[in-house]
Design a protein around this motif. Structure first.
Motif, PDB file in Angstrom:
ATOM      1  N   LEU A  69       0.866  -1.176   0.000  1.00  0.00           N
ATOM      2  CA  LEU A  69       0.000   0.000   0.000  1.00  0.00           C
ATOM      3  C   LEU A  69       0.902   1.225   0.000  1.00  0.00           C
ATOM      4  N   GLU A  70       0.959   1.919  -1.133  1.00  0.00           N
ATOM      5  CA  GLU A  70       1.861   3.062  -1.287  1.00  0.00           C
ATOM      6  C   GLU A  70       1.226   4.318  -0.714  1.00  0.00           C
ATOM      7  N   LEU A  71       1.796   4.798   0.381  1.00  0.00           N
ATOM      8  CA  LEU A  71       1.242   5.961   1.082  1.00  0.00           C
ATOM      9  C   LEU A  71       2.146   7.184   0.954  1.00  0.00           C
ATOM     10  N   PHE A  72       2.963   7.207  -0.099  1.00  0.00           N
ATOM     11  CA  PHE A  72       3.947   8.287  -0.241  1.00  0.00           C
ATOM     12  C   PHE A  72       3.671   9.191  -1.437  1.00  0.00           C
TER      13      PHE A  72
ATOM     14  N   GLY B  49       1.652  11.859  -1.423  1.00  0.00           N
ATOM     15  CA  GLY B  49       1.286  13.213  -1.023  1.00  0.00           C
ATOM     16  C   GLY B  49       2.465  14.157  -1.137  1.00  0.00           C
ATOM     17  N   PRO B  50       2.279  15.427  -0.799  1.00  0.00           N
ATOM     18  CA  PRO B  50       3.321  16.445  -1.012  1.00  0.00           C
ATOM     19  C   PRO B  50       4.610  16.235  -0.239  1.00  0.00           C
ATOM     20  N   SER B  51       4.556  15.620   0.942  1.00  0.00           N
ATOM     21  CA  SER B  51       5.793  15.396   1.699  1.00  0.00           C
ATOM     22  C   SER B  51       6.339  13.992   1.512  1.00  0.00           C
ATOM     23  N   LEU B  52       5.689  13.210   0.650  1.00  0.00           N
ATOM     24  CA  LEU B  52       6.137  11.861   0.287  1.00  0.00           C
ATOM     25  C   LEU B  52       6.098  10.888   1.462  1.00  0.00           C
ATOM     26  N   ALA B  53       5.110  11.052   2.351  1.00  0.00           N
ATOM     27  CA  ALA B  53       4.963  10.155   3.497  1.00  0.00           C
ATOM     28  C   ALA B  53       3.495  10.017   3.866  1.00  0.00           C
ATOM     29  N   PHE B  54       3.178   8.927   4.555  1.00  0.00           N
ATOM     30  CA  PHE B  54       1.787   8.670   4.940  1.00  0.00           C
ATOM     31  C   PHE B  54       1.230   9.748   5.859  1.00  0.00           C
ATOM     32  N   LYS B  55       2.117  10.501   6.509  1.00  0.00           N
ATOM     33  CA  LYS B  55       1.670  11.550   7.423  1.00  0.00           C
ATOM     34  C   LYS B  55       0.893  12.652   6.703  1.00  0.00           C
ATOM     35  N   ASP B  56       0.965  12.706   5.368  1.00  0.00           N
ATOM     36  CA  ASP B  56       0.219  13.721   4.623  1.00  0.00           C
ATOM     37  C   ASP B  56      -1.286  13.576   4.822  1.00  0.00           C
ATOM     38  N   PHE B  57      -1.755  12.346   4.988  1.00  0.00           N
ATOM     39  CA  PHE B  57      -3.182  12.147   5.221  1.00  0.00           C
ATOM     40  C   PHE B  57      -3.620  12.893   6.478  1.00  0.00           C
TER      41      PHE B  57
ATOM     42  N   CYS C 202      13.399   7.764  -1.551  1.00  0.00           N
ATOM     43  CA  CYS C 202      14.358   8.840  -1.816  1.00  0.00           C
ATOM     44  C   CYS C 202      14.731   9.599  -0.554  1.00  0.00           C
ATOM     45  N   LYS C 203      13.947   9.440   0.500  1.00  0.00           N
ATOM     46  CA  LYS C 203      14.241  10.139   1.759  1.00  0.00           C
ATOM     47  C   LYS C 203      15.398   9.497   2.523  1.00  0.00           C
ATOM     48  N   PHE C 204      15.796   8.279   2.114  1.00  0.00           N
ATOM     49  CA  PHE C 204      16.777   7.540   2.904  1.00  0.00           C
ATOM     50  C   PHE C 204      17.907   6.981   2.037  1.00  0.00           C
ATOM     51  N   PRO C 205      18.490   7.797   1.152  1.00  0.00           N
ATOM     52  CA  PRO C 205      19.515   7.265   0.236  1.00  0.00           C
ATOM     53  C   PRO C 205      20.757   6.758   0.957  1.00  0.00           C
ATOM     54  N   ASP C 206      21.070   7.332   2.124  1.00  0.00           N
ATOM     55  CA  ASP C 206      22.311   6.976   2.822  1.00  0.00           C
ATOM     56  C   ASP C 206      22.241   5.637   3.535  1.00  0.00           C
TER      57      ASP C 206
ATOM     58  N   PRO D 289      11.692  12.323  -6.931  1.00  0.00           N
ATOM     59  CA  PRO D 289      10.617  13.213  -7.400  1.00  0.00           C
ATOM     60  C   PRO D 289      11.088  14.662  -7.502  1.00  0.00           C
ATOM     61  N   GLU D 290      10.409  15.430  -8.334  1.00  0.00           N
ATOM     62  CA  GLU D 290      10.765  16.825  -8.551  1.00  0.00           C
ATOM     63  C   GLU D 290      10.681  17.643  -7.265  1.00  0.00           C
ATOM     64  N   VAL D 291       9.720  17.335  -6.392  1.00  0.00           N
ATOM     65  CA  VAL D 291       9.555  18.128  -5.161  1.00  0.00           C
ATOM     66  C   VAL D 291      10.790  18.031  -4.275  1.00  0.00           C
TER      67      VAL D 291
END
Length: 436
Positions: free
Chosen positions: A96-99, A101-109, A388-392, A405-407
């Motif tokens: 279930l892809e919840l990313f 939204g604008p901040s790319l995380a389920f917390k956007d809901f 993309c939030k965790f490349p390291d 993503p562009e954002v």
């Protein structure tokens, strides 16, 4: 809608009061006095409805007359304007892809719904609303974007120094306007403690109109139920009517929302609480002894919570029936090495890239399915953030396949704006009073 405190079931408040107060003065959490069941016919026909239509029906059922129907519908259509697709990876294994939204995380809901509810309830001439939020990574970015530019509101985000990813920190600290960031020399638990202390401090409450955007606020939990119903709708379209959810779990608001959906009538067979080394809940589910402990830092940083706030809500849902709770929820925990292995395995098996939190949920689902091979339920694991939030922390050969993503690209080069802060509540209080 009426709500009570988990520490005092005798008194009740309105939804508006619970949203603005966030946490009762008795340090409990707000819960609905009544959790109404959705019409079984509606649930069995969920596949005929869109996400906004499902969200409206669920919210209306829970909130009652707290918000007029036309206003609630408009609010939801504005807040939930992105998709949450269920993607099949193999037979009976879905993500279930919840990313999206604008901040790319389920917390956007939660953040987008909450910001609009608060703005709706705010009346002209009222005192500015000061929103305090502790974050272990994704909450802060979602809240920042959800409230950015919302009139008569100000957001103060507390995050643990050195314990969020680079992109997460950019999302927290580059907004300006009505968004402030505090870089705390401690853990997420320290940040959460500072926020909770602020809500029970008489001087601060006399000076400011304080509320929280953490999942301790009931307005965060309500919209998170939407994607559970919507996921089931998508499964129905594929001929699946039995479902198990594996949920990456830190502060336990995400799985708490799933349990609220279950309580409203969504037929979920099993919840799998998937954690990292911060295994307070999985340990309780095995031993029956609940022992909060200091959080430890892991590569799945958004789940680095040793004393999950929302557990009191989950316990409250089951009252004293611990056996029923332990039957419906099973816990699994994984260390960093196991998490990295899971990230690599998901990519090797499906050519699909997941963040570390999502990898833990996948591994928990697969382990559960091995032990319950006779169960033919569709297994859905929640992907809570874009990789993309965790490349390291993702192995290089897998990280190279991430499509950024562009954002995120737009954040590059923006100046960090953050104030360093100790874990001493006196320092936090002094900051707030000095920066009215």
């Amino acid at each position: 809608m009426k709500l009570y405190s988990t520490n005092n079931t005798a008194a009740s408040v309105s939804f508006k009061e619970a949203v603005f107060n966030s946490m009762p003065q008795d340090k409990g959490l707000y819960m609905p006095v009544n959790i109404p069941q959705l019409d079984p016919e509606f649930i069995s026909n969920l596949d005929k409805y869109t996400l906004p239509e499902i969200a409206f029906r669920v919210a209306k059922n829970l909130l009652g007359d707290a918000v007029p129907e036309a206003d609630l519908k408009a609010l939801i259509e504005d807040a939930i304007n992105f998709d949450a697709p269920v993607v099949e990876l193999e037979e009976d294994v879905y993500v279930l892809e919840l990313f999206h939204g604008p901040s790319l995380a389920f917390k956007d809901f939660g953040a987008r719904f909450m910001s609009r509810i608060m703005s709706y309830f705010l009346e002209a001439g009222e005192k500015q609303l000061d929103v305090l939020v502790a974050t272990s990574g994704d909450t802060g970015g979602a809240v920042a974007l959800g409230f950015l530019g919302v009139p008569n509101t100000r957001v103060t985000i507390l995050y643990p120094k050195g314990k969020v990813s680079g992109i997460q920190e950019q999302q927290l600290t580059t907004n300006g306007q009505n968004i402030r960031a505090l870089e705390v020399e401690g853990t997420f638990d320290d940040c959460q403690s500072l926020v909770k202390q602020a809500f029970t401090d008489a001087e601060l409450n006399a000076e400011f109109r304080l509320t929280s955007a953490n999942s301790i606020n009931i307005a965060r939990l309500v919209p998170q139920t939407f994607y559970y119903f919507n996921a089931y709708a998508q499964l129905l379209r594929q001929g699946k009517s039995k479902v198990v959810f594996a949920v990456p779990s830190g502060n336990f608001g995400n799985i708490g929302a799933g349990l609220l959906a279950w309580k409203m009538g969504l037929p979920i067979e099993q919840f799998i609480a998937a954690t990292n080394a911060n295994d307070t809940v999985p340990a309780f589910l095995k031993t029956g002894v609940y022992e909060p402990k200091p959080s430890v830092q892991t590569i799945s940083n958004a789940m680095d919570v040793g004393n999950p706030s929302n557990w009191v809500r989950i316990a409250d849902l089951f009252k004293e029936d611990t056996e029923a709770l332990k039957k419906l929820i099973i816990g699994y925990s994984y260390d960093d090495a196991e998490t990295v292995t899971a990230i690599e395995q998901v990519y090797d098996d499906y050519q699909y890239v997941v963040c570390p939190h999502t990898a833990i949920a996948w591994q928990a689902l697969k382990d559960w399915q091995i032990r319950n091979s006779e169960n033919d339920a569709a297994g859905v694991f929640l992907s809570t953030a874009h990789p993309c939030k965790f490349p390291d922390v993702i192995p290089a050969r897998v990280a190279s396949k991430i499509v950024v993503p562009e954002v995120v690209k737009e954040l590059e080069g923006k100046a960090k704006q953050a104030v360093e802060l100790s874990t001493d509540f006196a320092d936090f209080k002094a900051y707030l009073l000095a920066n009215k």
